[in-house]
Design a protein around this motif. Sequence first.
Motif, short mmCIF file in Angstrom:
data_model
loop_
_atom_site.label_atom_id
_atom_site.label_comp_id
_atom_site.label_asym_id
_atom_site.label_seq_id
_atom_site.Cartn_x
_atom_site.Cartn_y
_atom_site.Cartn_z
N MET A 191 31.67 -51.48 -60.71
CA MET A 191 32.86 -51.20 -59.89
C MET A 191 31.82 -51.33 -58.73
O MET A 191 30.59 -51.28 -58.61
CB MET A 191 33.36 -49.89 -60.01
N SER A 192 32.47 -51.74 -57.96
CA SER A 192 31.41 -53.06 -56.88
C SER A 192 31.67 -51.08 -55.91
O SER A 192 31.89 -50.63 -55.80
CB SER A 192 32.00 -53.97 -55.31
N LYS A 193 30.54 -51.70 -54.64
CA LYS A 193 30.13 -50.52 -54.34
C LYS A 193 31.02 -49.82 -53.12
O LYS A 193 31.97 -50.70 -52.58
CB LYS A 193 29.30 -50.20 -53.51
N ILE A 194 30.91 -48.77 -52.76
CA ILE A 194 31.76 -48.35 -51.73
C ILE A 194 31.26 -48.34 -50.63
O ILE A 194 29.74 -47.16 -50.45
CB ILE A 194 33.08 -46.72 -51.66
N ALA A 195 31.65 -47.84 -49.47
CA ALA A 195 30.25 -47.75 -47.86
C ALA A 195 30.67 -46.19 -47.35
O ALA A 195 31.87 -46.19 -47.16
CB ALA A 195 30.83 -48.94 -46.65
N VAL A 196 29.52 -44.94 -47.51
CA VAL A 196 31.20 -44.17 -47.28
C VAL A 196 29.42 -43.70 -47.14
O VAL A 196 28.26 -43.13 -46.66
CB VAL A 196 31.43 -43.20 -48.66
N THR A 197 29.58 -42.83 -46.06
CA THR A 197 29.06 -41.34 -45.55
C THR A 197 28.49 -40.73 -46.66
O THR A 197 29.17 -40.34 -47.53
CB THR A 197 29.37 -40.67 -44.50
N GLY A 198 27.03 -39.62 -46.11
CA GLY A 198 27.03 -38.17 -46.69
C GLY A 198 28.30 -37.46 -47.54
O GLY A 198 28.07 -37.56 -48.23
N ASP A 199 28.94 -37.20 -46.42
CA ASP A 199 29.65 -35.38 -46.52
C ASP A 199 31.02 -36.49 -47.27
O ASP A 199 31.23 -35.98 -48.44
CB ASP A 199 30.18 -35.86 -44.98
N ASP A 200 31.52 -38.36 -47.09
CA ASP A 200 31.91 -38.44 -48.21
C ASP A 200 32.27 -39.33 -49.37
O ASP A 200 32.50 -38.89 -50.16
CB ASP A 200 32.39 -39.94 -46.74
N ALA A 201 30.92 -39.16 -49.23
CA ALA A 201 30.66 -39.63 -50.66
C ALA A 201 30.47 -38.06 -51.88
O ALA A 201 30.83 -38.39 -52.91
CB ALA A 201 28.89 -39.80 -51.11
N ILE A 202 29.94 -37.53 -51.02
CA ILE A 202 30.33 -35.63 -51.45
C ILE A 202 31.77 -35.27 -51.69
O ILE A 202 32.35 -35.26 -52.76
CB ILE A 202 29.90 -34.12 -51.21
N ALA A 203 32.22 -35.75 -50.72
CA ALA A 203 33.67 -34.99 -51.07
C ALA A 203 34.78 -36.33 -52.04
O ALA A 203 35.53 -35.77 -53.19
CB ALA A 203 34.98 -35.62 -49.43
N GLN A 204 34.26 -37.56 -52.05
CA GLN A 204 34.62 -38.29 -53.42
C GLN A 204 34.50 -37.96 -54.04
O GLN A 204 35.17 -38.41 -55.73
CB GLN A 204 34.55 -39.83 -52.54
N ALA A 205 33.00 -37.71 -54.72
CA ALA A 205 32.90 -36.93 -56.15
C ALA A 205 33.37 -35.79 -56.62
O ALA A 205 33.88 -35.35 -57.55
CB ALA A 205 30.85 -36.52 -56.30
N ALA A 206 33.39 -34.71 -55.19
CA ALA A 206 34.49 -33.53 -55.47
C ALA A 206 35.82 -33.88 -56.14
O ALA A 206 36.30 -32.87 -56.86
CB ALA A 206 33.92 -32.69 -54.43
N LYS A 207 36.19 -35.07 -55.38
CA LYS A 207 38.35 -35.00 -55.61
C LYS A 207 37.87 -35.78 -57.67
O LYS A 207 38.80 -35.15 -57.74
CB LYS A 207 38.59 -36.54 -55.37
N LEU A 208 36.86 -36.49 -57.47
CA LEU A 208 37.04 -36.99 -59.05
C LEU A 208 36.53 -35.42 -59.62
O LEU A 208 37.36 -35.93 -61.07
CB LEU A 208 35.79 -38.01 -59.24
N VAL A 209 36.24 -34.33 -59.72
CA VAL A 209 35.83 -33.62 -60.49
C VAL A 209 37.23 -32.51 -60.53
O VAL A 209 37.61 -31.95 -61.71
CB VAL A 209 34.34 -32.36 -59.93
N ASN A 210 38.24 -33.38 -59.29
CA ASN A 210 39.30 -31.85 -59.45
C ASN A 210 39.65 -30.70 -59.34
O ASN A 210 39.96 -29.67 -60.72
CB ASN A 210 40.53 -32.60 -60.31
N PRO A 211 38.63 -30.12 -58.79
CA PRO A 211 38.40 -28.66 -58.69
C PRO A 211 39.58 -27.70 -58.58
O PRO A 211 40.75 -28.29 -57.91
CB PRO A 211 37.77 -28.10 -57.39
N ASP A 212 39.54 -26.39 -58.91
CA ASP A 212 41.17 -25.71 -59.52
C ASP A 212 41.00 -25.20 -58.00
O ASP A 212 41.63 -25.39 -57.50
CB ASP A 212 40.83 -24.64 -59.71
N VAL A 213 39.80 -24.43 -57.19
CA VAL A 213 39.97 -23.86 -55.85
C VAL A 213 38.70 -24.45 -55.13
O VAL A 213 37.87 -25.11 -55.72
CB VAL A 213 39.57 -22.37 -55.85
N VAL A 214 39.40 -25.30 -53.61
CA VAL A 214 38.07 -24.97 -52.83
C VAL A 214 38.21 -24.47 -51.51
O VAL A 214 39.44 -24.19 -50.47
CB VAL A 214 38.49 -26.56 -52.46
N ALA A 215 37.61 -22.91 -51.45
CA ALA A 215 37.80 -22.24 -50.03
C ALA A 215 36.29 -22.24 -49.15
O ALA A 215 35.23 -22.90 -49.51
CB ALA A 215 37.52 -21.14 -50.47
N ALA A 216 36.65 -23.40 -48.39
CA ALA A 216 35.93 -23.18 -47.21
C ALA A 216 35.94 -23.74 -45.94
O ALA A 216 36.80 -23.42 -45.50
CB ALA A 216 35.49 -25.15 -47.59
#
Lengths: 315, 391, 192, 117
Positions: B1-26
């Motif tokens: 896959m070609s790279k995506i341009a993301v900030t560090g925060d965005d990268a973490i959010a994208q990673a969490a999206k793939l994991v699809n947690p049951d609950v995010v409380a933040a």
Amino acid sequence: MPTLKEYAKEKVHFSGGHRLCAGCAAGSMARQVTMAFNKPTVVCNATGCLEVASTIYPFTAWEVPWLHVAFENTSAVASGVEAAYNAMRRKGMIKDEHIDIVAFGGDGGTFDIGLQSLSGALERGHDFLYICYDNGAYMNTGIQRSSGTPFAANTTTSPAGSVVPGKGQFKKPLVDIVVAHRIPFVATAVPAEPKDLIEKVRQGLDVEGPAFIHVDASCTRGQRFDPSLSIEITRLAVQTCIQPLYRVIDGEYTMDRPSLRIASDPSKKKPIDEYLRAQGRFRHLYKPEQRDDLITLFQEDIDKRWEEIKAKCGV
Amino acid sequence: MSKIAVTGDDAIAQAAKLVNPDVVAAYPITPQTIIVERFSDFVADGEVDTEFVCVESEHSAMSACIGASTAGGRVFTSSASAGLMLMYEILQIASSSRTPIVCAIANRAISGPINIHGEQTDQLLFRDSGWISQFAETNQEAYDQTIMAFKIGEHPEVLLPVAVGIDGFILSHAIEGVEPVTRELVSDFLGGERKSILRLDPDNPVSIGLLHLQDYYMEARAQVRDAQQRSKQIIIDTFKDWQKLTGREYNPIESYQMDDAEYAFVTMGSGAGNARTAIDELRANGEKVGLIKVRVYRPWFGNEFSTLTKNIKGIISVERAHSFGSPGGILGQDVKSTLFDSKQTPYMAEYCYGLGGRDCLVKEWTEIYNRSIQGFNEGENLPYFWWGVRE
Amino acid sequence: MTINIIDIRLHGRGGQGVMTSSYLIAEAALLEDKHVHAFPTFGPERSGAPIAAFARISDEKFYMKTEVYEPDIVVVQDPSLLSQIDVTAGLQQGGLILINTNDPNKADVQAIKQKRPDVKLATVDASKIAKEEIGLAVTNTAILGALCKVTDNKIIKLEVLETAVKNRFKGKGAISDKNIKAINRSYLEVTI
Amino acid sequence: MPDVLPTDVSDEEFKKWVTEKWGYKKLPMAGSTPAGTAKFFRTGDWAAKQPRLIVENCTSCYKCYFYCPDSAITMVAGEDGKAHPEFDMFYCKGCGVCAYECPGRKGEKAIIMEDLK
């Protein structure tokens, strides 16, 4: 509605062998509350007498799943539990059945340090029932005043000294604060009225969204009376209108029978003097000399609140 | 896959999206806000199937996470600095409750005075809490480590919360190229369809979070201690599994140019990037210097660290964190105590740098090196030194 | 082992999208498989305050993560900054400065020419272009077309920048086209 | 060894757990314990007094049952076929709430507190 005897058939999910004080009204309350459980139920418990004394490792008095995290956060803990069940149910990871969630907190964990997390959870609308058992001070740690402590009470941080006669402030109007969140169910109760209390717990669990019950629970150590009187003291709280019994359903106030009887026959309303005299924490109001000025102030405040609540209930 | 341009925060959010947690409380806090905002977008657009509990404080965030994780949910949250301070009490209970919460941290200085920029002291302050604690150097690492954190934390022999730190702004708000992975890859990596792990199960009721008195408290703590120890192998295995799937190599203790190194920088997080650049320049001038990057700070991989420092003459520990009144840096103390056990103890110089986001240029890293070597050549350890502070 | 890195510093005012400019440069460069690190300075400044953002680009992998102090290229999005801050601070010998201005003969632009005769100075009226094409005096995209031109498409190609803009404004209707028009105009109208 | 919850600890095992004072390797994780284990904990030795039933005064009102804080009262059918309280002295702390609250029959209490012998 079932009769008291019919409620006696309900299973109690709070066993003996807990280490609350002899004659602790919180114990009576906890037993009565669990009699209302008729669905899978989970309990979250704030740090406090009830939590500490009922779960000294490896013994627990709780016969339903039970979780304690800390003092000030039980509403947030319950929020997370509810959110997880919702997600897992939606994803088919758990049985498709409703799970009732009950959170217990004392007056310290509710009126004071836990108020923020309670407010947050009520605002977010989590489907859970919060029960505040209010014994009028931080009894767990040695009777320090809370914002739920009544006026003039002698506590270890609002001591009755030679100059200052106990707590200088009136009780925080917590129920009003909770009602202001416009949640579907709010009620007051006492363990002296088990049928009323159990009904309210059931009702609070059955509504969708947050429900809140304020229970006046006496404390033999902190309020200073003979252990055999613990239920009687909560009854006196109702009879003196210190703890009027009512429910607020979708903003509509209804007065419940024990208080309604007093509203319809004012001669049944006992002076707070009877409540005060029964408890050592108010002894300084009578000895070495009777402080009628303070008793009158206290009475006036209670009368004012009683009139307000009658007006709200339309009686 | 070609790279995506993301900030560090965005990268973490994208990673969490793939994991699809049951609950995010933040609860949002600069410089972590983008994580919470981006995740809220995913919820709003139906890209995740997560219950997002938008709590009223960090204290409630961590409390709700424990509730959700104890109920059996997969849980993610994120915080920084003062937010971590507010949840500090509850962080301890997350580990003792054995809740594998993943918390991304955009490391930020702690007040006071108030400052919103990069510094790792916030995450180091809960080093003793039982959390697995990791740092990332790049947005790619932040992305990968966030996903791996779930597998490590949820492993039945671990069941501990995991923190992944990125330096505030330097990574959190900086765009870098990140090679993404697919949802399927993440799902396979995490073991396919997650089964219910109900702990607050009405059919099998237990009580959790009881009062432990003198007779049982130490036993309860010893369980967390053992879980931390056991997590070492799980971390190594998880990193290897990830490498098999993505080709990207991860180690708890990373090394750069260490094969023939006589001196070594030790650092964590984004500062390692500047250290590498300085090392390239120093090596061009014939200096035999390398880098030890501590990726996993807790548990501490002492053996792996010692292996790298076997033939080292001098260690230069450089950390974007501080501890008042201590004998040295926070990371530095771990390094020192590890070296104490080795047969040949190298010289050591300790630096605190970059507090509150203060930049430290590549040429400054070179200066730090030269200063340290001078001391080592005179046969001395260098006392703990705050780099770049005006007197 | 020296890696050829292009360091860009962008100047503007809070609210003018300077951060977006730096992000767009990075996003475009990444589309060409370059290595990037781009970020803004962050402080308590709100709308109107002078701020800077940075983009670091290379064909090879690099690790450096510091702010940009010695830029190869400076982009000034707001002409009123010229008289207020030293936009040429640290600018490399023979570097490039691109200024948004409606008049290259203005004293503050000429002053830069005198101060740094070694650098290439380019100007474009990005404000006018943005106003006419986008309807807002937001120059953060418009000025980047000029950047492509004055760097001979060597750092970012115009068509790649177009793709980056399209990606960023995906699903936002006509905004994308308007921005692309603005980029193309600034590409054509920039003068050196 | 993976850590587990105490969902399948039997009563017999729990008694061993307490008497043998299990170590951390044997204890379930997260400081958890099987539901309702307090039933094995005697609080009856706290009592200085004990309740005594005077069955002829009992109206089967159930009040003692609802008010007892210690789950020390069960309602058991007597010879008259009606439910009367039975006191479990394993739990009873002798607080006297039941006796105080007992309405009795015609002013005569059905529960009285007596000194423990």
